[in-house]
Design a protein around this motif. Sequence first.
Motif, PDB file in Angstrom:
ATOM      1  N   UNK A   1       0.838  -1.191   0.000  1.00 45.37           N
ATOM      2  CA  UNK A   1       0.000   0.000   0.000  1.00 45.37           C
ATOM      3  C   UNK A   1       0.869   1.236   0.000  1.00 45.37           C
ATOM      4  N   UNK A   2       1.965   1.204   0.715  1.00 43.39           N
ATOM      5  CA  UNK A   2       2.835   2.369   0.810  1.00 43.39           C
ATOM      6  C   UNK A   2       4.246   1.974   1.186  1.00 43.39           C
ATOM      7  N   UNK A   3       5.082   2.985   1.382  1.00 41.06           N
ATOM      8  CA  UNK A   3       6.482   2.785   1.732  1.00 41.06           C
ATOM      9  C   UNK A   3       6.820   3.744   2.867  1.00 41.06           C
ATOM     10  N   UNK A   4       7.716   3.329   3.738  1.00 39.56           N
ATOM     11  CA  UNK A   4       8.118   4.148   4.866  1.00 39.56           C
ATOM     12  C   UNK A   4       8.603   5.515   4.393  1.00 39.56           C
ATOM     13  N   UNK A   5       8.117   6.561   5.024  1.00 36.95           N
ATOM     14  CA  UNK A   5       8.619   7.905   4.732  1.00 36.95           C
ATOM     15  C   UNK A   5       9.543   8.307   5.873  1.00 36.95           C
ATOM     16  N   UNK A   6       8.999   8.725   6.996  1.00 37.51           N
ATOM     17  CA  UNK A   6       9.823   9.074   8.146  1.00 37.51           C
ATOM     18  C   UNK A   6       9.312   8.345   9.382  1.00 37.51           C
ATOM     19  N   UNK A   7      10.206   8.075  10.294  1.00 40.43           N
ATOM     20  CA  UNK A   7       9.824   7.714  11.659  1.00 40.43           C
ATOM     21  C   UNK A   7       9.816   9.039  12.401  1.00 40.43           C
ATOM     22  N   UNK A   8       8.695   9.365  13.025  1.00 41.51           N
ATOM     23  CA  UNK A   8       8.498  10.686  13.627  1.00 41.51           C
ATOM     24  C   UNK A   8       8.533  10.564  15.144  1.00 41.51           C
ATOM     25  N   UNK A   9       9.359  11.402  15.770  1.00 40.44           N
ATOM     26  CA  UNK A   9       9.531  11.379  17.218  1.00 40.44           C
ATOM     27  C   UNK A   9       9.023  12.699  17.788  1.00 40.44           C
ATOM     28  N   UNK A  10       8.063  12.620  18.698  1.00 36.14           N
ATOM     29  CA  UNK A  10       7.592  13.808  19.398  1.00 36.14           C
ATOM     30  C   UNK A  10       8.652  14.255  20.401  1.00 36.14           C
ATOM     31  N   UNK A  11       8.808  15.569  20.536  1.00 37.10           N
ATOM     32  CA  UNK A  11       9.798  16.090  21.475  1.00 37.10           C
ATOM     33  C   UNK A  11       9.519  17.572  21.733  1.00 37.10           C
ATOM     34  N   UNK A  12      10.056  18.121  22.826  1.00 36.74           N
ATOM     35  CA  UNK A  12       9.818  19.531  23.124  1.00 36.74           C
ATOM     36  C   UNK A  12      10.666  20.489  22.286  1.00 36.74           C
ATOM     37  N   UNK A  13      11.830  20.031  21.791  1.00 43.68           N
ATOM     38  CA  UNK A  13      12.751  20.889  21.042  1.00 43.68           C
ATOM     39  C   UNK A  13      13.309  20.112  19.846  1.00 43.68           C
TER      40      UNK A  13
ATOM     41  N   UNK B   1      -6.168   5.183   2.434  1.00 44.27           N
ATOM     42  CA  UNK B   1      -6.947   5.223   3.665  1.00 44.27           C
ATOM     43  C   UNK B   1      -7.998   4.135   3.695  1.00 44.27           C
ATOM     44  N   UNK B   2      -8.704   3.979   2.594  1.00 39.79           N
ATOM     45  CA  UNK B   2      -9.718   2.926   2.513  1.00 39.79           C
ATOM     46  C   UNK B   2      -9.076   1.550   2.656  1.00 39.79           C
ATOM     47  N   UNK B   3      -7.921   1.369   2.045  1.00 42.06           N
ATOM     48  CA  UNK B   3      -7.247   0.063   2.109  1.00 42.06           C
ATOM     49  C   UNK B   3      -6.739  -0.261   3.500  1.00 42.06           C
ATOM     50  N   UNK B   4      -6.173   0.726   4.206  1.00 48.52           N
ATOM     51  CA  UNK B   4      -5.658   0.412   5.550  1.00 48.52           C
ATOM     52  C   UNK B   4      -6.807   0.094   6.511  1.00 48.52           C
ATOM     53  N   UNK B   5      -7.967   0.691   6.293  1.00 47.15           N
ATOM     54  CA  UNK B   5      -9.124   0.360   7.130  1.00 47.15           C
ATOM     55  C   UNK B   5      -9.509  -1.110   6.949  1.00 47.15           C
ATOM     56  N   UNK B   6      -9.398  -1.626   5.726  1.00 46.59           N
ATOM     57  CA  UNK B   6      -9.727  -3.044   5.505  1.00 46.59           C
ATOM     58  C   UNK B   6      -8.703  -3.970   6.148  1.00 46.59           C
ATOM     59  N   UNK B   7      -7.511  -3.454   6.416  1.00 45.53           N
ATOM     60  CA  UNK B   7      -6.486  -4.263   7.089  1.00 45.53           C
ATOM     61  C   UNK B   7      -6.662  -4.284   8.598  1.00 45.53           C
ATOM     62  N   UNK B   8      -7.563  -3.437   9.111  1.00 43.68           N
ATOM     63  CA  UNK B   8      -7.786  -3.399  10.549  1.00 43.68           C
ATOM     64  C   UNK B   8      -7.386  -2.102  11.213  1.00 43.68           C
ATOM     65  N   UNK B   9      -6.952  -1.104  10.429  1.00 44.54           N
ATOM     66  CA  UNK B   9      -6.620   0.201  11.004  1.00 44.54           C
ATOM     67  C   UNK B   9      -7.903   0.895  11.449  1.00 44.54           C
ATOM     68  N   UNK B  10      -7.737   1.869  12.319  1.00 44.86           N
ATOM     69  CA  UNK B  10      -8.842   2.689  12.802  1.00 44.86           C
ATOM     70  C   UNK B  10      -8.506   4.137  12.477  1.00 44.86           C
ATOM     71  N   UNK B  11      -9.471   4.881  11.958  1.00 42.64           N
ATOM     72  CA  UNK B  11      -9.275   6.308  11.658  1.00 42.64           C
ATOM     73  C   UNK B  11      -9.250   7.079  12.961  1.00 42.64           C
ATOM     74  N   UNK B  12      -8.258   7.937  13.131  1.00 35.93           N
ATOM     75  CA  UNK B  12      -8.147   8.788  14.311  1.00 35.93           C
ATOM     76  C   UNK B  12      -8.461  10.231  13.924  1.00 35.93           C
ATOM     77  N   UNK B  13      -8.635  11.089  14.916  1.00 32.31           N
ATOM     78  CA  UNK B  13      -8.820  12.511  14.643  1.00 32.31           C
ATOM     79  C   UNK B  13      -7.573  13.041  13.953  1.00 32.31           C
ATOM     80  N   UNK B  14      -7.771  13.952  13.028  1.00 34.62           N
ATOM     81  CA  UNK B  14      -6.654  14.533  12.297  1.00 34.62           C
ATOM     82  C   UNK B  14      -6.662  14.063  10.863  1.00 34.62           C
ATOM     83  N   UNK B  15      -6.073  14.864  10.006  1.00 36.25           N
ATOM     84  CA  UNK B  15      -6.050  14.558   8.580  1.00 36.25           C
ATOM     85  C   UNK B  15      -5.128  13.388   8.278  1.00 36.25           C
TER      86      UNK B  15
END
Length: 152
Positions: free
Chosen positions: A29-41, A111-125
């Motif tokens: 369905x897709x390919x890895x883009x970035x691994x995103x890490x939340x942080x304060x700075x 988006x439609x395809x990942x839902x069929x795999x068992x993903x759940x839509x969360x708030x946010x685009x």
Amino acid sequence: MAEVLGPRRLPHYGSPAAGAAAGKMGSMIGRMHHVVVDCPDPAAVAGFYSALLGLPVTYRDDDWVVVAASDMSSGLAFQRAPGNLPPTWPDPAVPQQVHLDIMVEDVAAAGARVLTLGAVKLDGENVYADPAGHPFCLIRRPRWAPPIPDDA
């Protein structure tokens, strides 16, 4: 006498057909883009990983910094998260704060395809959660990345 075992079965998520389409392990369905890490700075954390990994900072703004081999490759992204608390791993009081960005050709179709795999839509685009609740984002493939084959 040795026991004869059948083929090893791998677990899959979603409908039984999700991983069995056309006799494939699973369609891309897709390919890895970035691994995103939340942080304060983001700049400070990206500077750390840039030095640790010997990779340059390839993108920077006030809220988002990327460390990658080049500005045309996937890498680690550091995202400003106001009020961010450091993880207390292995104590689950404050869980790890990492999510995946998955590049796709067509965000709506993926988006439609990942839902069929068992993903759940969360708030946010274009934000979803995997079956265990880990968030990931679907993003349109950047121009620099090779096209993603459509083997659906």
